[in-house]
Scaffold this active site. Structure first.
Site, PDB file in Angstrom:
ATOM      1  N   SER A  28     -14.959   0.828  -4.533  1.00 21.05           N
ATOM      2  CA  SER A  28     -14.852  -0.137  -5.625  1.00 21.05           C
ATOM      3  C   SER A  28     -13.395  -0.321  -6.011  1.00 21.05           C
ATOM      4  O   SER A  28     -12.538   0.485  -5.649  1.00 21.05           O
ATOM      5  CB  SER A  28     -15.664   0.330  -6.837  1.00 21.05           C
ATOM      6  OG  SER A  28     -15.135   1.539  -7.335  1.00 21.05           O
ATOM      7  N   ASP A  81     -12.430   2.558   1.024  1.00 26.77           N
ATOM      8  CA  ASP A  81     -12.161   2.554  -0.413  1.00 26.77           C
ATOM      9  C   ASP A  81     -10.660   2.570  -0.649  1.00 26.77           C
ATOM     10  O   ASP A  81      -9.875   2.870   0.259  1.00 26.77           O
ATOM     11  CB  ASP A  81     -12.814   3.774  -1.074  1.00 26.77           C
ATOM     12  CG  ASP A  81     -13.078   3.587  -2.567  1.00 26.77           C
ATOM     13  OD1 ASP A  81     -12.662   2.554  -3.129  1.00 26.77           O
ATOM     14  OD2 ASP A  81     -13.714   4.482  -3.158  1.00 26.77           O
ATOM     15  N   GLU A 103     -18.376   7.131  -5.920  1.00 27.09           N
ATOM     16  CA  GLU A 103     -17.465   7.091  -4.773  1.00 27.09           C
ATOM     17  C   GLU A 103     -17.501   8.412  -4.013  1.00 27.09           C
ATOM     18  O   GLU A 103     -17.480   8.427  -2.780  1.00 27.09           O
ATOM     19  CB  GLU A 103     -16.046   6.772  -5.243  1.00 27.09           C
ATOM     20  CG  GLU A 103     -15.885   5.322  -5.700  1.00 27.09           C
ATOM     21  CD  GLU A 103     -14.576   5.033  -6.411  1.00 27.09           C
ATOM     22  OE1 GLU A 103     -14.279   3.848  -6.625  1.00 27.09           O
ATOM     23  OE2 GLU A 103     -13.850   5.987  -6.765  1.00 27.09           O
TER      24      GLU A 103
END
Length: 219
Positions: A28, A81, A103
């Site tokens: 994200s 990521d 995550e």
């Protein structure tokens, strides 16, 4: 060249690590948003994705990529990521967007962690430029803050932020993290901590740095 343009360069280069007919782990943040936009060009070649935040999940679905729950997959080929800081050894501070726990879960499913950053995120020692986010169960906030002070940190409550898991974030300043793995475990052992933003146990196997000269790949 702007920071955003360098993020796009790193994100585009990450596509080479995405294999056809696989489910991709997606993190994200702003750099990951660039990756999701780039992934649209491969959406018919992959099976789908597992997303580490509701925001990424929505963005993936918006471009027509199927999103799977982490419980539906046993292993991911690759996880892509960004990071708030990353060392030459691939240890990271993450969690500026408050998605650190998810995550960690999704990255732990992956055989390979590819971290995409612009050059401003590269540091020799974690804690140099960015505070360490710690996700905390709300009733433990004051207790955890005192324990973090005892470790030498200066925790600050992130006002108005509730994680996707319903918890709060303490941003810890003044940490100079020489031994990331040891510090990651120490903080995670404090009662009430869900997880902290040090990614040393699950470090990045590949770092892609967006530069004005193009993508620099560090393996």
């Amino acid at each position: 060249m702007t920071q955003q343009e360098m993020k796009k360069i790193a994100a585009q280069a990450a596509l080479q690590f995405v294999k056809p007919d696989t489910i991709v782990g997606v993190g994200s943040g702003s750099t990951v948003n660039c990756f999701i936009d780039a992934l649209a060009s491969m959406k018919d070649q992959i099976k789908g994705a597992v997303a580490a935040s509701k925001a990424s999940e929505g963005r993936l679905r918006a471009i027509g990529i199927e999103v799977f729950n982490a419980n539906e997959v046993s292993e991911l080929d690759v996880y892509i990521d960004g990071a708030d800081e990353i060392t030459p050894q691939g240890a990271m501070i993450k969690g500026g967007g408050a998605a650190l726990t998810r995550e960690k879960i999704v990255s732990s499913l992956a055989k390979k962690f590819v971290c995409i950053v612009d050059g401003s995120k590269q540091v020799d020692v974690l804690g140099t430029t960015f505070p360490l986010p710690v996700e905390v169960i709300p009733m433990a906030r004051s207790y955890v803050a005192r324990q973090l002070v005892a470790l030498g940190g200066s925790p600050e409550y992130r006002e108005g932020v509730v994680t996707d898991n319903g918890n709060v974030i303490l941003d810890v300043h003044n940490f100079h993290i020489i031994e990331p793995l040891k510090m990651e475990h120490t903080i995670n052992n404090i009662a009430g901590v869900v997880t902290n933003g040090i990614f040393a146990q699950r470090y990045a196997n590949v770092t892609i740095v967006g530069t004005p000269e193009g993508a620099k790949i560090i393996e």
